[in-house]
Scaffold this motif. Structure first.
Motif, short mmCIF file in Angstrom:
data_model
loop_
_atom_site.label_atom_id
_atom_site.label_comp_id
_atom_site.label_asym_id
_atom_site.label_seq_id
_atom_site.Cartn_x
_atom_site.Cartn_y
_atom_site.Cartn_z
N ILE A 427 0.84 -1.20 0.00
CA ILE A 427 0.00 0.00 0.00
C ILE A 427 0.88 1.25 0.00
N ALA A 428 1.98 1.22 0.73
CA ALA A 428 2.90 2.35 0.75
C ALA A 428 3.47 2.62 -0.64
N PHE A 429 3.76 1.56 -1.37
CA PHE A 429 4.25 1.71 -2.74
C PHE A 429 3.21 2.42 -3.61
N ALA A 430 1.95 2.04 -3.43
CA ALA A 430 0.87 2.66 -4.21
C ALA A 430 0.74 4.14 -3.85
N VAL A 431 0.82 4.46 -2.57
CA VAL A 431 0.72 5.85 -2.14
C VAL A 431 1.88 6.67 -2.70
N ARG A 432 3.07 6.10 -2.63
CA ARG A 432 4.28 6.82 -3.06
C ARG A 432 4.25 7.14 -4.55
N HIS A 433 3.62 6.29 -5.32
CA HIS A 433 3.60 6.48 -6.77
C HIS A 433 2.24 6.97 -7.28
N GLY A 434 1.40 7.47 -6.38
CA GLY A 434 0.16 8.10 -6.79
C GLY A 434 -0.87 7.16 -7.38
N MET A 435 -0.82 5.88 -7.04
CA MET A 435 -1.80 4.92 -7.56
C MET A 435 -3.13 5.05 -6.81
N LYS A 436 -4.18 4.59 -7.45
CA LYS A 436 -5.52 4.63 -6.86
C LYS A 436 -5.80 3.33 -6.08
N VAL A 437 -6.89 3.35 -5.34
CA VAL A 437 -7.30 2.17 -4.57
C VAL A 437 -7.54 0.98 -5.50
N GLU A 438 -8.07 1.26 -6.68
CA GLU A 438 -8.38 0.17 -7.60
C GLU A 438 -7.14 -0.61 -8.01
N ALA A 439 -5.95 0.04 -8.00
CA ALA A 439 -4.72 -0.66 -8.35
C ALA A 439 -4.42 -1.76 -7.34
N ILE A 440 -4.73 -1.51 -6.07
CA ILE A 440 -4.54 -2.53 -5.03
C ILE A 440 -5.58 -3.63 -5.17
N ALA A 441 -6.80 -3.23 -5.51
CA ALA A 441 -7.88 -4.22 -5.64
C ALA A 441 -7.65 -5.15 -6.83
N GLU A 442 -7.08 -4.63 -7.91
CA GLU A 442 -6.92 -5.42 -9.14
C GLU A 442 -5.67 -6.28 -9.15
N LEU A 443 -4.75 -6.07 -8.21
CA LEU A 443 -3.52 -6.86 -8.17
C LEU A 443 -3.83 -8.30 -7.73
N PRO A 444 -3.45 -9.31 -8.51
CA PRO A 444 -3.67 -10.70 -8.07
C PRO A 444 -2.74 -11.05 -6.90
N TYR A 445 -3.30 -11.62 -5.86
CA TYR A 445 -2.52 -11.98 -4.68
C TYR A 445 -2.33 -13.49 -4.61
N ILE A 446 -1.16 -13.92 -4.19
CA ILE A 446 -0.83 -15.34 -4.12
C ILE A 446 -1.79 -16.05 -3.17
N THR A 457 -9.54 -5.70 1.19
CA THR A 457 -9.92 -4.40 1.75
C THR A 457 -10.16 -3.39 0.63
N ALA A 458 -9.27 -3.39 -0.36
CA ALA A 458 -9.44 -2.47 -1.49
C ALA A 458 -10.72 -2.77 -2.27
N ALA A 459 -11.05 -4.06 -2.41
CA ALA A 459 -12.29 -4.43 -3.10
C ALA A 459 -13.51 -3.94 -2.33
N ILE A 460 -13.46 -4.04 -1.00
CA ILE A 460 -14.56 -3.53 -0.17
C ILE A 460 -14.68 -2.01 -0.35
N TRP A 461 -13.54 -1.33 -0.42
CA TRP A 461 -13.54 0.12 -0.62
C TRP A 461 -14.21 0.47 -1.95
N GLU A 462 -13.85 -0.24 -2.99
CA GLU A 462 -14.44 0.00 -4.31
C GLU A 462 -15.95 -0.26 -4.28
N SER A 463 -16.35 -1.30 -3.58
CA SER A 463 -17.78 -1.61 -3.48
C SER A 463 -18.54 -0.51 -2.73
N GLN A 464 -17.94 -0.01 -1.65
CA GLN A 464 -18.58 1.06 -0.90
C GLN A 464 -18.70 2.34 -1.73
N ARG A 465 -17.70 2.62 -2.55
CA ARG A 465 -17.78 3.80 -3.40
C ARG A 465 -18.92 3.66 -4.40
N PHE A 466 -19.07 2.48 -5.00
CA PHE A 466 -20.14 2.27 -5.96
C PHE A 466 -21.51 2.40 -5.29
#
Length: 487
Positions: A427-446, A457-466
Protein backbone atom coordinates in the motif's frame (compact mmCIF):
# COMPACT_ATOMS: atom_id res chain seq x y z
CA UNK A 1 39.83 26.17 -1.09
CA UNK A 2 37.37 23.84 0.63
CA UNK A 3 38.50 20.66 2.34
CA UNK A 4 35.38 18.60 1.60
CA UNK A 5 32.22 18.45 -0.45
CA UNK A 6 30.23 17.28 2.57
CA UNK A 7 30.93 17.10 6.30
CA UNK A 8 28.57 14.92 8.33
CA UNK A 9 28.24 15.39 12.08
CA UNK A 10 27.23 11.88 13.07
CA UNK A 11 27.00 9.61 16.05
CA UNK A 12 24.03 7.71 14.65
CA UNK A 13 23.40 4.89 12.19
CA UNK A 14 21.72 7.48 9.94
CA UNK A 15 24.95 9.47 9.82
CA UNK A 16 26.91 6.44 8.72
CA UNK A 17 24.27 5.56 6.14
CA UNK A 18 24.50 9.11 4.77
CA UNK A 19 28.29 8.81 4.53
CA UNK A 20 27.96 5.48 2.74
CA UNK A 21 25.40 7.01 0.34
CA UNK A 22 27.75 9.88 -0.43
CA UNK A 23 30.50 7.45 -1.46
CA UNK A 24 28.41 6.53 -4.51
CA UNK A 25 29.50 9.87 -5.95
CA UNK A 26 33.09 11.05 -6.59
CA UNK A 27 32.89 13.47 -3.66
CA UNK A 28 35.19 14.03 -0.71
CA UNK A 29 33.28 13.30 2.48
CA UNK A 30 34.16 13.55 6.18
CA UNK A 31 32.27 11.97 9.07
CA UNK A 32 32.66 13.54 12.51
CA UNK A 33 32.10 10.73 14.99
CA UNK A 34 31.73 11.48 18.72
CA UNK A 35 34.10 9.38 20.79
CA UNK A 36 31.27 8.37 23.12
CA UNK A 37 29.40 6.68 20.25
CA UNK A 38 32.22 4.77 18.56
CA UNK A 39 32.33 1.02 19.05
CA UNK A 40 35.48 0.93 16.96
CA UNK A 41 37.68 2.34 19.71
CA UNK A 42 38.51 0.19 22.72
CA UNK A 43 36.98 1.69 25.84
CA UNK A 44 35.33 0.35 28.93
CA UNK A 45 31.54 0.27 28.74
CA UNK A 46 31.19 1.45 25.13
CA UNK A 47 28.50 -0.18 23.04
CA UNK A 48 27.84 -0.27 19.27
CA UNK A 49 25.74 2.43 17.63
CA UNK A 50 22.00 1.76 17.95
CA UNK A 51 22.86 -0.99 20.45
CA UNK A 52 19.75 -0.46 22.59
CA UNK A 53 17.38 -0.45 19.60
CA UNK A 54 18.86 -3.57 18.01
CA UNK A 55 19.20 -5.39 21.34
CA UNK A 56 15.61 -4.77 22.43
CA UNK A 57 14.24 -5.72 18.99
CA UNK A 58 16.18 -9.00 18.97
CA UNK A 59 15.12 -9.78 22.53
CA UNK A 60 11.53 -9.07 21.51
CA UNK A 61 11.80 -11.56 18.64
CA UNK A 62 13.04 -14.26 21.02
CA UNK A 63 10.12 -13.58 23.36
CA UNK A 64 7.65 -13.55 20.46
CA UNK A 65 8.93 -16.88 19.12
CA UNK A 66 8.61 -18.56 22.51
CA UNK A 67 5.12 -17.10 22.91
CA UNK A 68 4.10 -18.44 19.50
CA UNK A 69 5.39 -21.91 20.33
CA UNK A 70 3.37 -21.90 23.53
CA UNK A 71 0.06 -21.14 21.82
CA UNK A 72 -2.32 -24.12 22.05
CA UNK A 73 -3.48 -24.05 18.43
CA UNK A 74 -2.90 -26.38 15.48
CA UNK A 75 -3.07 -29.33 17.87
CA UNK A 76 0.65 -29.10 18.70
CA UNK A 77 1.77 -30.50 22.05
CA UNK A 78 5.22 -29.79 23.48
CA UNK A 79 5.02 -31.90 26.56
CA UNK A 80 3.45 -31.71 29.98
CA UNK A 81 4.56 -28.15 30.85
CA UNK A 82 4.40 -24.82 29.08
CA UNK A 83 7.17 -23.52 26.82
CA UNK A 84 9.81 -21.78 28.97
CA UNK A 85 11.98 -18.96 27.65
CA UNK A 86 15.24 -18.76 29.57
CA UNK A 87 16.28 -15.16 30.11
CA UNK A 88 19.98 -15.93 29.96
CA UNK A 89 19.64 -17.78 26.64
CA UNK A 90 17.59 -14.98 25.06
CA UNK A 91 20.16 -12.44 26.24
CA UNK A 92 23.08 -14.33 24.71
CA UNK A 93 21.19 -14.66 21.44
CA UNK A 94 20.54 -10.91 21.36
CA UNK A 95 24.19 -10.11 22.06
CA UNK A 96 25.33 -12.35 19.20
CA UNK A 97 22.89 -10.81 16.73
CA UNK A 98 23.83 -7.24 17.68
CA UNK A 99 27.51 -8.11 17.32
CA UNK A 100 26.89 -9.35 13.79
CA UNK A 101 24.80 -6.31 12.86
CA UNK A 102 27.43 -3.88 14.14
CA UNK A 103 29.77 -5.05 11.40
CA UNK A 104 27.41 -3.74 8.70
CA UNK A 105 27.99 -0.06 9.48
CA UNK A 106 31.41 -0.28 11.11
CA UNK A 107 33.68 2.70 10.60
CA UNK A 108 36.23 0.47 8.90
CA UNK A 109 33.76 -0.15 6.08
CA UNK A 110 33.30 3.59 5.58
CA UNK A 111 37.02 4.28 5.71
CA UNK A 112 37.59 1.64 3.04
CA UNK A 113 35.07 3.47 0.84
CA UNK A 114 37.04 6.70 1.16
CA UNK A 115 35.25 8.51 3.99
CA UNK A 116 37.53 10.50 6.31
CA UNK A 117 36.67 9.63 9.90
CA UNK A 118 37.36 12.36 12.45
CA UNK A 119 36.79 11.56 16.11
CA UNK A 120 35.52 14.37 18.31
CA UNK A 121 32.51 16.56 19.00
CA UNK A 122 31.65 18.90 16.14
CA UNK A 123 31.06 22.62 16.70
CA UNK A 124 30.23 25.27 14.11
CA UNK A 125 32.28 28.43 13.71
CA UNK A 126 31.49 31.29 11.34
CA UNK A 127 34.68 33.36 11.34
CA UNK A 128 36.20 33.88 8.88
CA UNK A 129 34.02 31.33 7.04
CA UNK A 130 31.49 28.67 8.02
CA UNK A 131 33.32 25.56 9.22
CA UNK A 132 33.18 22.73 11.77
CA UNK A 133 35.76 22.32 14.52
CA UNK A 134 36.28 18.65 15.44
CA UNK A 135 39.11 17.75 17.78
CA UNK A 136 42.05 19.88 16.69
CA UNK A 137 40.88 20.17 13.07
CA UNK A 138 38.93 22.84 11.23
CA UNK A 139 36.78 21.26 8.52
CA UNK A 140 35.62 23.51 5.69
CA UNK A 141 32.99 22.20 3.31
CA UNK A 142 30.48 23.30 0.71
CA UNK A 143 27.68 21.73 2.77
CA UNK A 144 27.13 20.15 6.17
CA UNK A 145 24.75 17.45 7.37
CA UNK A 146 23.51 17.07 10.95
CA UNK A 147 22.87 13.43 11.80
CA UNK A 148 23.64 13.63 15.50
CA UNK A 149 21.83 11.71 18.22
CA UNK A 150 19.11 13.02 20.49
CA UNK A 151 18.66 12.05 24.11
CA UNK A 152 15.68 10.44 25.84
CA UNK A 153 13.33 13.02 27.31
CA UNK A 154 13.23 12.89 31.11
CA UNK A 155 9.87 13.97 32.56
CA UNK A 156 9.75 16.18 35.62
CA UNK A 157 8.92 13.53 38.21
CA UNK A 158 9.89 14.19 41.81
CA UNK A 159 12.62 11.83 43.02
CA UNK A 160 13.03 10.03 39.68
CA UNK A 161 16.72 10.82 39.24
CA UNK A 162 17.65 9.53 42.68
CA UNK A 163 15.61 6.35 42.26
CA UNK A 164 17.23 5.42 38.93
CA UNK A 165 15.70 4.31 35.65
CA UNK A 166 16.41 2.89 32.20
CA UNK A 167 15.67 4.40 28.77
CA UNK A 168 15.85 3.31 25.14
CA UNK A 169 19.56 4.22 25.28
CA UNK A 170 20.20 1.86 28.20
CA UNK A 171 17.67 -0.90 27.55
CA UNK A 172 20.63 -3.20 26.88
CA UNK A 173 21.78 -2.65 30.46
CA UNK A 174 18.27 -3.50 31.67
CA UNK A 175 18.46 -6.79 29.79
CA UNK A 176 21.96 -7.46 31.14
CA UNK A 177 20.90 -7.43 34.79
CA UNK A 178 21.97 -10.59 36.64
CA UNK A 179 18.34 -11.52 37.21
CA UNK A 180 15.19 -10.70 35.27
CA UNK A 181 13.32 -7.93 37.14
CA UNK A 182 10.34 -9.40 38.96
CA UNK A 183 8.40 -6.20 38.29
CA UNK A 184 8.84 -3.39 35.78
CA UNK A 185 7.11 -0.01 35.52
CA UNK A 186 7.07 1.55 32.05
CA UNK A 187 6.32 5.28 32.03
CA UNK A 188 5.31 7.01 28.79
CA UNK A 189 3.49 6.48 25.52
CA UNK A 190 6.47 6.27 23.18
CA UNK A 191 6.26 3.16 20.92
CA UNK A 192 9.42 1.76 22.53
CA UNK A 193 7.52 1.58 25.82
CA UNK A 194 4.86 -0.66 24.31
CA UNK A 195 7.47 -2.99 22.82
CA UNK A 196 9.55 -3.17 26.03
CA UNK A 197 6.46 -3.72 28.18
CA UNK A 198 5.24 -6.65 26.12
CA UNK A 199 8.71 -8.17 25.76
CA UNK A 200 9.51 -8.19 29.47
CA UNK A 201 6.02 -9.41 30.29
CA UNK A 202 6.64 -12.42 28.05
CA UNK A 203 10.05 -12.92 29.62
CA UNK A 204 8.34 -13.25 33.00
CA UNK A 205 8.25 -9.79 34.60
CA UNK A 206 5.10 -8.28 36.10
CA UNK A 207 4.75 -5.15 33.95
CA UNK A 208 2.76 -1.96 34.55
CA UNK A 209 2.51 0.56 31.69
CA UNK A 210 1.47 4.10 32.66
CA UNK A 211 0.43 6.68 30.02
CA UNK A 212 -1.10 10.16 30.26
CA UNK A 213 -3.33 9.73 27.20
CA UNK A 214 -6.67 7.94 27.12
CA UNK A 215 -5.09 4.98 25.29
CA UNK A 216 -1.66 3.74 24.27
CA UNK A 217 -0.08 4.81 20.95
CA UNK A 218 -2.09 8.02 20.92
CA UNK A 219 -0.76 9.12 17.50
CA UNK A 220 -2.06 5.99 15.78
CA UNK A 221 -5.52 4.90 14.67
CA UNK A 222 -7.53 4.60 17.86
CA UNK A 223 -9.28 1.40 16.80
CA UNK A 224 -5.94 -0.26 15.96
CA UNK A 225 -4.25 1.00 19.14
CA UNK A 226 -7.15 -0.34 21.18
CA UNK A 227 -6.65 -3.78 19.70
CA UNK A 228 -2.95 -3.73 20.62
CA UNK A 229 -3.85 -2.59 24.13
CA UNK A 230 -6.41 -5.36 24.52
CA UNK A 231 -3.86 -7.93 23.38
CA UNK A 232 -1.28 -6.73 25.88
CA UNK A 233 -3.78 -6.72 28.73
CA UNK A 234 -4.87 -10.24 27.80
CA UNK A 235 -1.24 -11.33 28.21
CA UNK A 236 -1.06 -9.80 31.69
CA UNK A 237 0.36 -6.31 31.13
CA UNK A 238 -1.28 -3.86 33.50
CA UNK A 239 -2.06 -0.65 31.59
CA UNK A 240 -3.04 2.56 33.38
CA UNK A 241 -4.36 5.20 30.96
CA UNK A 242 -5.12 8.88 31.66
CA UNK A 243 -2.69 8.58 34.54
CA UNK A 244 0.31 10.73 35.41
CA UNK A 245 3.31 9.64 37.46
CA UNK A 246 4.07 12.40 39.96
CA UNK A 247 6.65 10.87 42.29
CA UNK A 248 9.25 8.13 42.59
CA UNK A 249 10.80 6.98 45.86
CA UNK A 250 12.82 4.22 47.43
CA UNK A 251 11.13 2.86 50.56
CA UNK A 252 12.90 0.18 52.60
CA UNK A 253 15.13 -0.67 49.67
CA UNK A 254 12.27 -0.98 47.16
CA UNK A 255 11.33 1.38 44.30
CA UNK A 256 7.86 2.89 44.26
CA UNK A 257 6.08 5.27 41.88
CA UNK A 258 2.98 7.35 42.51
CA UNK A 259 0.71 6.89 39.47
CA UNK A 260 -2.41 8.96 39.98
CA UNK A 261 -4.00 7.68 43.21
CA UNK A 262 -2.03 4.42 43.09
CA UNK A 263 1.32 3.61 44.69
CA UNK A 264 3.04 0.94 42.59
CA UNK A 265 6.09 -1.08 43.58
CA UNK A 266 8.52 -1.75 40.74
CA UNK A 267 11.88 -3.44 40.89
CA UNK A 268 12.98 -1.42 37.82
CA UNK A 269 11.65 1.62 35.90
CA UNK A 270 11.76 2.18 32.14
CA UNK A 271 11.10 5.63 30.64
CA UNK A 272 9.47 5.94 27.21
CA UNK A 273 8.68 9.66 27.20
CA UNK A 274 9.98 10.56 23.74
CA UNK A 275 13.18 12.34 22.72
CA UNK A 276 14.86 15.54 23.87
CA UNK A 277 17.23 17.89 22.09
CA UNK A 278 20.50 19.49 23.18
CA UNK A 279 21.97 21.67 20.47
CA UNK A 280 24.08 23.91 22.70
CA UNK A 281 27.38 22.15 21.99
CA UNK A 282 26.97 22.56 18.22
CA UNK A 283 26.84 26.37 18.37
CA UNK A 284 23.96 26.36 15.88
CA UNK A 285 22.69 29.83 16.73
CA UNK A 286 25.98 31.36 15.59
CA UNK A 287 25.55 29.52 12.28
CA UNK A 288 22.05 30.92 11.83
CA UNK A 289 20.27 27.62 12.44
CA UNK A 290 16.92 27.93 14.24
CA UNK A 291 15.24 25.21 16.27
CA UNK A 292 12.36 24.64 18.66
CA UNK A 293 11.32 22.13 21.31
CA UNK A 294 10.25 19.79 18.48
CA UNK A 295 13.65 19.80 16.78
CA UNK A 296 15.35 21.71 14.00
CA UNK A 297 13.28 23.88 11.66
CA UNK A 298 13.62 22.33 8.20
CA UNK A 299 12.13 22.85 4.77
CA UNK A 300 11.01 20.06 2.43
CA UNK A 301 14.55 19.86 1.04
CA UNK A 302 15.80 19.10 4.58
CA UNK A 303 17.68 22.39 4.75
CA UNK A 304 17.87 24.24 8.05
CA UNK A 305 17.50 28.01 8.19
CA UNK A 306 21.12 28.06 7.01
CA UNK A 307 20.79 26.70 3.47
CA UNK A 308 24.25 25.08 3.60
CA UNK A 309 23.35 22.98 6.64
CA UNK A 310 21.01 19.99 6.28
CA UNK A 311 19.60 17.64 8.92
CA UNK A 312 18.19 14.11 9.09
CA UNK A 313 17.07 11.57 11.66
CA UNK A 314 16.04 12.22 15.24
CA UNK A 315 17.01 15.90 15.18
CA UNK A 316 14.46 16.43 12.40
CA UNK A 317 11.62 15.49 14.76
CA UNK A 318 8.86 12.90 14.24
CA UNK A 319 9.12 9.19 14.98
CA UNK A 320 12.76 8.09 15.38
CA UNK A 321 12.55 5.18 12.94
CA UNK A 322 15.87 4.28 11.24
CA UNK A 323 14.32 3.69 7.81
CA UNK A 324 12.79 7.18 7.80
CA UNK A 325 16.20 8.65 8.64
CA UNK A 326 17.75 6.66 5.77
CA UNK A 327 15.12 7.98 3.37
CA UNK A 328 15.93 11.50 4.53
CA UNK A 329 19.65 10.80 4.07
CA UNK A 330 19.17 9.85 0.41
CA UNK A 331 17.44 13.19 -0.25
CA UNK A 332 19.73 15.38 1.85
CA UNK A 333 22.96 13.95 0.45
CA UNK A 334 21.89 14.60 -3.16
CA UNK A 335 20.79 18.13 -2.31
CA UNK A 336 24.01 18.83 -0.42
CA UNK A 337 26.35 17.47 -3.09
CA UNK A 338 24.55 18.88 -6.12
CA UNK A 339 21.66 21.36 -6.21
CA UNK A 340 18.78 21.46 -3.68
CA UNK A 341 16.20 20.16 -6.14
CA UNK A 342 14.99 17.04 -4.30
CA UNK A 343 12.11 17.04 -1.83
CA UNK A 344 11.27 14.64 0.99
CA UNK A 345 7.80 13.12 0.75
CA UNK A 346 6.69 11.44 3.95
CA UNK A 347 3.28 10.39 2.58
CA UNK A 348 4.56 7.14 1.13
CA UNK A 349 6.88 6.16 3.99
CA UNK A 350 5.37 3.41 6.17
CA UNK A 351 6.30 2.58 9.73
CA UNK A 352 5.48 -0.14 12.19
CA UNK A 353 5.32 -0.73 15.92
CA UNK A 354 6.46 -4.24 16.73
CA UNK A 355 3.90 -5.07 19.33
CA UNK A 356 1.89 -8.25 19.07
CA UNK A 357 -0.29 -7.83 17.11
CA UNK A 358 1.93 -5.61 14.99
CA UNK A 359 0.65 -2.17 14.06
CA UNK A 360 1.74 -0.58 10.77
CA UNK A 361 0.63 2.60 9.06
CA UNK A 362 1.25 4.75 6.01
CA UNK A 363 -0.21 8.21 5.49
CA UNK A 364 -3.11 9.61 7.52
CA UNK A 365 -5.24 7.95 10.15
CA UNK A 366 -9.02 8.02 9.71
CA UNK A 367 -9.34 10.82 12.28
CA UNK A 368 -6.63 12.93 10.60
CA UNK A 369 -8.21 12.43 7.17
CA UNK A 370 -11.67 13.45 8.41
CA UNK A 371 -10.29 16.64 9.94
CA UNK A 372 -8.65 17.53 6.64
CA UNK A 373 -11.13 16.29 4.02
CA UNK A 374 -14.45 16.14 5.85
CA UNK A 375 -17.04 13.92 4.13
CA UNK A 376 -14.97 13.47 0.97
CA UNK A 377 -13.87 10.10 2.33
CA UNK A 378 -14.56 6.41 2.04
CA UNK A 379 -13.18 4.16 4.79
CA UNK A 380 -13.09 0.39 4.29
CA UNK A 381 -11.86 -2.32 6.62
CA UNK A 382 -11.40 -6.06 6.33
CA UNK A 383 -10.69 -8.39 9.23
CA UNK A 384 -8.04 -11.09 9.25
CA UNK A 385 -10.68 -13.63 10.26
CA UNK A 386 -11.92 -13.38 6.65
CA UNK A 387 -8.49 -14.20 5.18
CA UNK A 388 -7.85 -17.85 4.41
CA UNK A 389 -4.17 -17.87 5.42
CA UNK A 390 -5.04 -16.25 8.75
CA UNK A 391 -7.58 -18.98 9.47
CA UNK A 392 -5.09 -21.70 8.50
CA UNK A 393 -2.41 -20.19 10.76
CA UNK A 394 -4.70 -19.47 13.69
CA UNK A 395 -3.83 -15.76 13.58
CA UNK A 396 -7.16 -14.07 13.04
CA UNK A 397 -6.82 -11.03 15.31
CA UNK A 398 -6.64 -7.69 13.52
CA UNK A 399 -7.78 -5.82 10.45
CA UNK A 400 -6.71 -3.69 7.50
CA UNK A 401 -8.20 -0.22 7.04
CA UNK A 402 -7.87 1.88 3.89
CA UNK A 403 -8.82 5.58 3.92
CA UNK A 404 -9.30 7.20 0.52
CA UNK A 405 -10.97 10.14 -1.17
CA UNK A 406 -13.96 9.41 -3.37
CA UNK A 407 -11.82 9.93 -6.48
CA UNK A 408 -9.70 6.93 -5.45
CA UNK A 409 -6.70 8.77 -3.98
CA UNK A 410 -5.25 6.82 -1.05
CA UNK A 411 -4.88 9.05 2.01
CA UNK A 412 -3.67 6.38 4.40
CA UNK A 413 -3.86 2.81 5.57
CA UNK A 414 -3.50 1.06 8.90
CA UNK A 415 -2.91 -2.65 9.41
CA UNK A 416 -2.95 -4.29 12.81
CA UNK A 417 -2.37 -8.02 12.87
CA UNK A 418 0.08 -10.71 11.75
CA UNK A 419 2.94 -9.50 9.53
CA UNK A 420 1.50 -5.98 9.40
CA UNK A 421 4.97 -4.50 8.87
CA UNK A 422 5.38 -6.56 5.71
CA UNK A 423 1.83 -6.13 4.39
CA UNK A 424 1.84 -2.33 4.59
CA UNK A 425 4.66 -2.12 2.03
CA UNK A 426 2.42 -2.76 -0.99
CA UNK A 427 0.00 0.00 0.00
CA UNK A 428 2.90 2.35 0.75
CA UNK A 429 4.25 1.71 -2.74
CA UNK A 430 0.87 2.66 -4.21
CA UNK A 431 0.72 5.85 -2.14
CA UNK A 432 4.28 6.82 -3.06
CA UNK A 433 3.60 6.48 -6.77
CA UNK A 434 0.16 8.10 -6.79
CA UNK A 435 -1.80 4.92 -7.56
CA UNK A 436 -5.52 4.63 -6.86
CA UNK A 437 -7.30 2.17 -4.57
CA UNK A 438 -8.38 0.17 -7.60
CA UNK A 439 -4.72 -0.66 -8.35
CA UNK A 440 -4.54 -2.53 -5.03
CA UNK A 441 -7.88 -4.22 -5.64
CA UNK A 442 -6.92 -5.42 -9.14
CA UNK A 443 -3.52 -6.86 -8.17
CA UNK A 444 -3.67 -10.70 -8.07
CA UNK A 445 -2.52 -11.98 -4.68
CA UNK A 446 -0.83 -15.34 -4.12
CA UNK A 447 -3.13 -17.98 -2.71
CA UNK A 448 -3.09 -18.42 0.18
CA UNK A 449 -1.20 -15.51 1.71
CA UNK A 450 -1.73 -12.88 4.36
CA UNK A 451 -1.29 -10.22 1.65
CA UNK A 452 -4.76 -11.08 0.34
CA UNK A 453 -6.14 -8.79 3.03
CA UNK A 454 -4.86 -5.79 1.04
CA UNK A 455 -6.81 -6.80 -2.05
CA UNK A 456 -9.93 -7.73 -0.08
CA UNK A 457 -9.92 -4.40 1.75
CA UNK A 458 -9.44 -2.47 -1.49
CA UNK A 459 -12.29 -4.43 -3.10
CA UNK A 460 -14.56 -3.53 -0.17
CA UNK A 461 -13.54 0.12 -0.62
CA UNK A 462 -14.44 0.00 -4.31
CA UNK A 463 -17.78 -1.61 -3.48
CA UNK A 464 -18.58 1.06 -0.90
CA UNK A 465 -17.78 3.80 -3.40
CA UNK A 466 -20.14 2.27 -5.96
CA UNK A 467 -22.93 1.84 -3.39
CA UNK A 468 -22.63 5.49 -2.37
CA UNK A 469 -23.08 6.65 -6.01
CA UNK A 470 -26.86 6.54 -6.44
CA UNK A 471 -26.75 7.95 -9.98
CA UNK A 472 -24.37 5.23 -11.21
CA UNK A 473 -26.39 2.49 -9.49
CA UNK A 474 -29.60 3.67 -11.18
CA UNK A 475 -27.83 3.90 -14.52
CA UNK A 476 -26.59 0.32 -14.41
CA UNK A 477 -29.92 -0.97 -13.06
CA UNK A 478 -31.79 0.63 -15.97
CA UNK A 479 -29.24 -0.74 -18.45
CA UNK A 480 -29.60 -4.29 -17.17
CA UNK A 481 -33.40 -3.98 -17.11
CA UNK A 482 -33.40 -2.75 -20.74
CA UNK A 483 -31.12 -5.64 -21.84
CA UNK A 484 -33.33 -8.25 -20.16
CA UNK A 485 -36.47 -6.74 -21.66
CA UNK A 486 -35.10 -6.67 -25.20
CA UNK A 487 -33.45 -10.07 -24.84
Amino acid sequence: MLDYDLVIIGGTAAGRYAALTATNFPARVALVEPLSHSQDLPAEGKEPIDFGLRYSQTLREAARFAHQLGRPHLGVSWGAGPIELRFEGARKWAEGVVSNLSEIDALGVLAARGVDIIFGNGEFVVEPDLAVIAGDRKLRSRAYLLACPTMPAIPNIEGLSSVGFFTSETVGELAKLPQLPKSLAVIGADPSGVEVAQTFSRLGSAVTLVVKSSHILAKEDREAAGLVQAGMEAEGVRILTATEVTQARVIEGKKWIQAGPRAIEAEEIFLAAGRGYNFAALNLEAAGVKFSDRGLILNEKLQTTNSRIYAIGDVAGGYPFPHIANCEAAVAVKNALFLPLFHIDYRGIPWAIFSDPQLARVGLTEAQARRRFGDDLIVAREHFKNVERAQMSGETTGFCKIVGRRNGDILGATIVGPQAAELIQAIAFAVRHGMKVEAIAELPYIWSSFSAINGQTAAIWESQRFQSNIFLQNLWENLFHWRRYWK
